[in-house]
Design a protein around this motif. Structure first.
Motif, PDB file in Angstrom:
ATOM      1  N   CYS A   1      46.568  29.728  30.472  1.00 62.08           N
ATOM      2  CA  CYS A   1      47.896  29.762  29.862  1.00 62.08           C
ATOM      3  C   CYS A   1      47.876  30.362  28.460  1.00 62.08           C
ATOM      4  O   CYS A   1      48.933  30.554  27.854  1.00 62.08           O
TER       5      CYS A   1
ATOM      6  N   ILE B   1      61.826  26.030  33.193  1.00 64.72           N
ATOM      7  CA  ILE B   1      63.172  26.053  32.611  1.00 64.72           C
ATOM      8  C   ILE B   1      63.742  27.461  32.657  1.00 64.72           C
ATOM      9  O   ILE B   1      64.933  27.669  32.908  1.00 64.72           O
TER      10      ILE B   1
ATOM     11  N   LYS C   1      64.756  31.319  31.275  1.00 66.51           N
ATOM     12  CA  LYS C   1      65.440  31.813  30.083  1.00 66.51           C
ATOM     13  C   LYS C   1      66.832  31.227  29.933  1.00 66.51           C
ATOM     14  O   LYS C   1      67.529  31.524  28.975  1.00 66.51           O
TER      15      LYS C   1
ATOM     16  N   LYS D   1      53.295  23.363  27.809  1.00 67.12           N
ATOM     17  CA  LYS D   1      54.370  24.143  27.189  1.00 67.12           C
ATOM     18  C   LYS D   1      54.677  25.379  28.029  1.00 67.12           C
ATOM     19  O   LYS D   1      55.846  25.709  28.270  1.00 67.12           O
ATOM     20  N   ARG D   2      53.630  26.044  28.497  1.00 65.32           N
ATOM     21  CA  ARG D   2      53.816  27.254  29.297  1.00 65.32           C
ATOM     22  C   ARG D   2      54.517  26.935  30.611  1.00 65.32           C
ATOM     23  O   ARG D   2      55.451  27.633  31.021  1.00 65.32           O
TER      24      ARG D   2
ATOM     25  N   ASN E   1      52.477  32.877  36.012  1.00 65.48           N
ATOM     26  CA  ASN E   1      53.790  33.139  36.610  1.00 65.48           C
ATOM     27  C   ASN E   1      53.670  33.518  38.087  1.00 65.48           C
ATOM     28  O   ASN E   1      54.527  34.206  38.646  1.00 65.48           O
TER      29      ASN E   1
ATOM     30  N   ALA F   1      56.463  24.408  31.271  1.00 63.54           N
ATOM     31  CA  ALA F   1      57.850  24.036  30.981  1.00 63.54           C
ATOM     32  C   ALA F   1      58.702  25.271  30.748  1.00 63.54           C
ATOM     33  O   ALA F   1      59.845  25.358  31.214  1.00 63.54           O
ATOM     34  N   GLU F   2      58.159  26.253  30.040  1.00 55.58           N
ATOM     35  CA  GLU F   2      58.900  27.489  29.782  1.00 55.58           C
ATOM     36  C   GLU F   2      59.213  28.216  31.085  1.00 55.58           C
ATOM     37  O   GLU F   2      60.308  28.742  31.278  1.00 55.58           O
ATOM     38  N   ILE F   3      58.254  28.251  31.997  1.00 57.89           N
ATOM     39  CA  ILE F   3      58.450  28.939  33.271  1.00 57.89           C
ATOM     40  C   ILE F   3      59.463  28.210  34.120  1.00 57.89           C
ATOM     41  O   ILE F   3      60.351  28.812  34.742  1.00 57.89           O
TER      42      ILE F   3
ATOM     43  N   LYS G   1      69.077  27.980  29.330  1.00 60.52           N
ATOM     44  CA  LYS G   1      69.069  26.608  28.864  1.00 60.52           C
ATOM     45  C   LYS G   1      70.354  25.912  29.284  1.00 60.52           C
ATOM     46  O   LYS G   1      71.440  26.465  29.165  1.00 60.52           O
TER      47      LYS G   1
END
Length: 515
Positions: A384, A492, A494, A485-486, A425, A488-490, A496
């Motif tokens: 990650c 969620i 882009k 963190k990575r 990803n 969660a970003e994937i 919000k």
């Protein structure tokens, strides 16, 4: 306009446009809202209601709406004037039909034939079967993209209806598409399992001498290159008994990790949206397909074909997808559709000449795979991390070894793979898309990364002794924070969700202040 249950997840930027058109609620809907808006085209709201919380809540709106008569758009005298009249009669009764009912620039009827592809002969005698039911808006979009794709042959397309409501059959007659009605029983996945069995049986009865069949669902959009891709790859099924399907959908081609439209892969994967199988395979699985769904361990027909029909055989698929699955149905919901499907890269041009198609045959593929992994540069560390894959300016192969353990029941545990693949990803939810427990990830146009499961992959013996297979449970606390963190970003993405905790009271307070 009505949006129900999880549909508001997909409004995204459209909500701003709806707000500009006069909607009070569009910008404030929760992910599970029910919303109805009745308005005059060009302005003036007649009725707008919403239930902002309540997944299964009934939603009713009552109003008196005087209707004016809209004249049929003018049609010049021609031999298909009657067809145009039938079009507008259909449009008077059905909405959300896209270009079919556009008053200014309607789609041409009949649909003009597209140009052929270079290897058009490879598609001769290969029927294209579209599975469909009561989602006629989806079906129209799918059929129009299919019919206008280079290489499509109108007379070779057949729609197999599980449910045959009048709007669907009327649409197919309007488009002059051959269709058949299949009698099926049950509900939800029980019904779908029986339906696809009937589809396979119908194909075997109707096209017994066809070399292969192409099958796609009513909610699958094809690439302009779809038939060109199929014409270049179908022959692999006839010559390699270790293959059972050619998928137009890419099992691994997600955003950021699909770069070359000319590249093919092969792996253990189920048939996916827009696929081809031989008639021999169709007849083979029919003989084992249970008529009673209670006799099987899965009601997903594609998973059943993978688990009980493939017998270890693999599928060929493109690095960049030739189809997109865009629909919401029994087995799809808004979250996974947003995350995995709607934004899947797809080839947007036609006539792509594929590289090294011969290499998809078993022996050349395994020789290529072995050589690539043997010569690859091993990577270690946190998958990650932003610096995990070095920056390069020449074509380079990398390899990353992850640990595969066995569960108490003897099944392989892909937990370490899930974390490593998700960091990149890639699809990590299951072992599908792996060739011999190896996932191929195109990190960039120049960099290919092989994730190799040790010790059970036959390619794991290339691991240098000083390289230890990666284990998630052994990472440091600092690396774990980076991984979480990575991921969660994937997950969620882009988009919000700002309205998650909206209530009816808070919405009314907001609107009263605004007004």
């Amino acid at each position: 306009m009505t949006v129900a249950v999880s549909g508001t997840v997909g409004l995204r930027d459209v909500a701003r446009r709806l707000d500009q058109l006069g909607s009070l609620f569009a910008l404030h809907l929760t992910p599970m809202a029910h919303w109805t808006w009745v308005f005059v085209k060009g302005g003036r709201t007649i009725s707008e209601t919403a239930i902002v919380q309540g997944y299964y809540a009934p939603h009713h709106a009552h109003f008196i709406l005087p209707l004016s008569y809209l004249t049929t758009p003018p049609t010049s005298f021609s031999k298909n004037q009657q067809l145009q009249q039938q079009r507008w009669q259909y449009c008077e009764a059905h909405g959300a039909m896209g270009g079919l009912c556009d008053e200014d620039t309607p789609d041409p009827l009949p649909v003009p034939p597209p140009p052929p592809v270079a290897q058009q002969w490879a598609l001769d005698g290969v029927p294209v079967v579209v599975t469909a039911g009561n989602r006629h808006q989806y079906l129209y979009h799918t059929l129009t993209t299919l019919l206008t794709t280079p290489g499509a042959q109108h007379n070779n397309i057949l729609v197999a209806l599980g449910d045959a409501p009048q709007p669907t059959t009327q649409l197919l007659r309007l488009l002059n598409i051959t269709f058949t009605k299949l009698v099926v029983h049950g509900k939800d996945n029980n019904k779908l399992f029986r339906y696809y069995r009937s589809v396979f049986q119908y194909v075997a009865r109707t096209f017994p001498d066809a070399p292969a069949v192409i099958i796609l669902d009513e909610d699958v959009q094809v690439s302009p290159d779809f038939f060109s891709y199929m014409s270049q790859t179908l022959w692999l099924l006839y010559h390699d008994p270790t293959l059972y399907c050619v998928n137009g959908y890419s099992a691994t081609g997600f955003q950021g990790i699909s770069h070359d439209p000319k590249t093919l892969l092969r792996a253990n994967v189920q048939v996916e949206w827009g696929f081809a199988v031989t008639l021999g395979f169709v007849k083979e699985v029919i003989s084992r397909w249970p008529s009673d769904p209670s006799e099987t361990d899965t009601l997903f027909y594609d998973e059943w074909l993978y688990k009980h029909g493939s017998k270890g055989r693999e599928c060929v698929f493109p690095e960049i997808s030739r189809t997109i699955h865009y629909g919401i149905g029994v087995n799809s919901e808004a979250w996974s559709t947003e995350m995995y499907f709607l934004f899947k890269p797809m080839v947007r041009e036609a006539h792509v000449y594929l590289d090294n198609v011969n290499r998809m045959l078993q022996r050349p593929w395994e020789e290529h795979f072995s050589r690539s992994i043997k010569e690859a540069t091993p990577l270690t560390g946190n998958p990650c991390s932003d610096t995990f894959v070095p920056s390069i300016n020449t074509a380079t192969n990398f390899v990353f070894y992850y640990r595969v353990n066995k569960k108490p029941d003897g099944q392989l545990d892909y937990r370490n793979f899930l974390y490593a693949a998700t960091c990149l990803n890639a699809w990590g939810v299951s072992e599908q898309g792996l060739h011999q427990k190896v996932l191929t990830v195109r990190v960039s146009m120049l960099a290919t990364l092989y994730l190799v499961g040790a010790p059970y992959s036959p390619y794991a013996h290339f691991r240098p002794r000083h390289i230890r297979p990666w284990v998630y449970d052994l990472v440091s606390d600092e690396d774990d924070k980076i991984i979480m963190k990575r991921i969660a970003e994937i997950q969620i993405g882009k988009y919000k969700i700002l309205n998650w905790n909206v209530t009816s009271d808070s919405l009314m307070d907001l609107l009263s202040v605004t007004n």
